[in-house]
Motif scaffolding. Structure first.
Motif, mmCIF file in Angstrom:
data_model
loop_
_atom_site.group_PDB
_atom_site.id
_atom_site.type_symbol
_atom_site.label_atom_id
_atom_site.label_comp_id
_atom_site.label_asym_id
_atom_site.label_seq_id
_atom_site.Cartn_x
_atom_site.Cartn_y
_atom_site.Cartn_z
ATOM 1 N N HIS A 8 0.822 -1.208 0.000
ATOM 2 C CA HIS A 8 0.000 0.000 0.000
ATOM 3 C C HIS A 8 0.861 1.265 0.000
ATOM 4 C CE1 HIS A 8 -3.400 -2.618 0.530
ATOM 5 N NE2 HIS A 8 -2.847 -3.138 1.595
ATOM 6 N N ASN A 71 1.785 -4.102 -5.399
ATOM 7 C CA ASN A 71 0.722 -3.333 -6.033
ATOM 8 C C ASN A 71 1.142 -2.952 -7.448
ATOM 9 O OD1 ASN A 71 0.940 -1.840 -2.890
ATOM 10 N ND2 ASN A 71 -0.730 -3.205 -3.410
ATOM 11 N N VAL A 123 -4.837 -2.892 -11.358
ATOM 12 C CA VAL A 123 -4.418 -3.432 -10.056
ATOM 13 C C VAL A 123 -3.043 -4.058 -10.200
ATOM 14 C CG1 VAL A 123 -6.766 -3.876 -9.215
ATOM 15 C CG2 VAL A 123 -5.526 -5.670 -10.454
ATOM 16 N N ASP A 127 -2.947 -7.794 -5.595
ATOM 17 C CA ASP A 127 -4.372 -7.499 -5.415
ATOM 18 C C ASP A 127 -5.248 -8.616 -5.968
ATOM 19 O OD1 ASP A 127 -3.829 -4.838 -4.370
ATOM 20 O OD2 ASP A 127 -3.267 -4.316 -6.420
ATOM 21 N N SER A 189 -10.243 -4.678 -11.546
ATOM 22 C CA SER A 189 -9.177 -5.690 -11.404
ATOM 23 C C SER A 189 -8.886 -6.437 -12.697
ATOM 24 C CB SER A 189 -9.472 -6.698 -10.283
ATOM 25 O OG SER A 189 -10.368 -7.716 -10.696
#
Length: 285
Positions: A8, A71, A123, A127, A189
């Motif tokens: 993150h 990420n 994404v 993820d 996604s």
């Protein structure tokens, strides 16, 4: 250099099976107030960030690569241009399966042009993919992804690669059906980018990269980017003749033959020579 975004919004430098936490390099980015820029600030300032990363690396905290969540290396893209049926064998594959690939989607890329995926579909590998419309076939499509590094407006083919910040693996996930590509491929996604950004200097010849994809250990796709119908410089030039490409925009260059369905619980493993390798878990949305 391989630069990743992990856990993150931490910034990392990938070296072997370790990540060097160089998040302090983000201090090199300018601060913004409203209106915010349309481009990805990290990609726009990449040369400055890379220099800061090199300065920080000797004393950076080291983490096992396997211990972090990766990420997308691009946090924001104003657009995701994508090239349909850009491998001849994929065109033949689609033409041979009319039950899955609708006829009006089988025109040559030169006829239909590029399409756009929603930037909200972007994404990272950590993820995962959250499938929707489980009553329909959801497919994987492995692609070399090209990350634009500076503003590109109507650039000539000869200088197109000068606008590339780097490369990544792209998964252009899709729901099969009669609707336009932009709808079926823009689900949250359904644009997986990773595992990191490999800077352009690490990939001297993007037109000669082996690519392959496995699902649960089974080989599904294997090809080389030399088989692209329209090459990377031509794609950049073509896209920029219609809309200005901004730092952080990602071009999905097309998928080879071997596309196939995935279901919740599957693990997609993708690799591109000189770029990287990533595992992506599939679940139900």
């Amino acid at each position: 250099m391989r630069i990743c975004r992990f856990n993150h919004d931490k910034l990392g430098l990938v070296q072997g099976d370790e990540i060097l936490d160089i998040s302090a390099a983000l201090e090199a980015l300018p601060t913004h107030r409203w209106p915010v820029p349309q481009a990805d600030p990290l990609i726009a300032a990449l040369p400055r960030v890379m220099q800061a990363a090199l300065d920080l690396a000797p004393n950076a905290k080291r983490l096992p690569l396997a211990s972090v969540t990766l990420n997308s290396p691009v946090s924001y893209a104003s657009k995701l241009p994508a090239a349909p049926v850009n491998y001849l064998k994929h065109m033949a594959e689609a033409q041979g399966d009319p039950a899955t690939f609708h006829a009006h989607h089988l025109k040559r890329i030169e006829e239909v042009g590029l399409f756009l995926k929603a930037s909200s579909s972007l994404v990272g590998p950590g993820d995962g993919v959250a499938l929707r419309h489980l009553d329909r076939r959801n497919d994987h499509e492995l692609e070399l992804a090209v990350v634009i590094g500076k503003t590109a407006d109507r650039v000539p083919v000869a200088s197109a690669l000068d606008y590339v910040a780097g490369y990544a693996i792209g998964l252009d996930m899709t729901v099969r059906g009669p609707e336009e590509r932009s709808l079926r491929k823009s689900i949250d996604s359904y644009s997986v980018l990773g595992p990191w950004l490999t800077t352009a200097d690490e990939v001297p010849d993007p037109a000669n990269l082996d690519i392959e994809l496995h699902v649960n250990g089974e080989l599904r796709q294997r090809a080389n980017t030399r088989d692209l119908v329209i090459g990377i410089p031509q794609l950049i030039s073509w896209a920029s003749s219609y809309y200005t490409l901004l730092p952080g925009d990602v071009i999905f260059t097309g998928t080879p033959d071997g596309v196939g369905p995935v279901v919740p619980g599957d693990v997609i493993s993708a690799r591109i020579d000189k770029v990287g390798q990533m595992d992506v878990r599939v679940r139900a949305a």
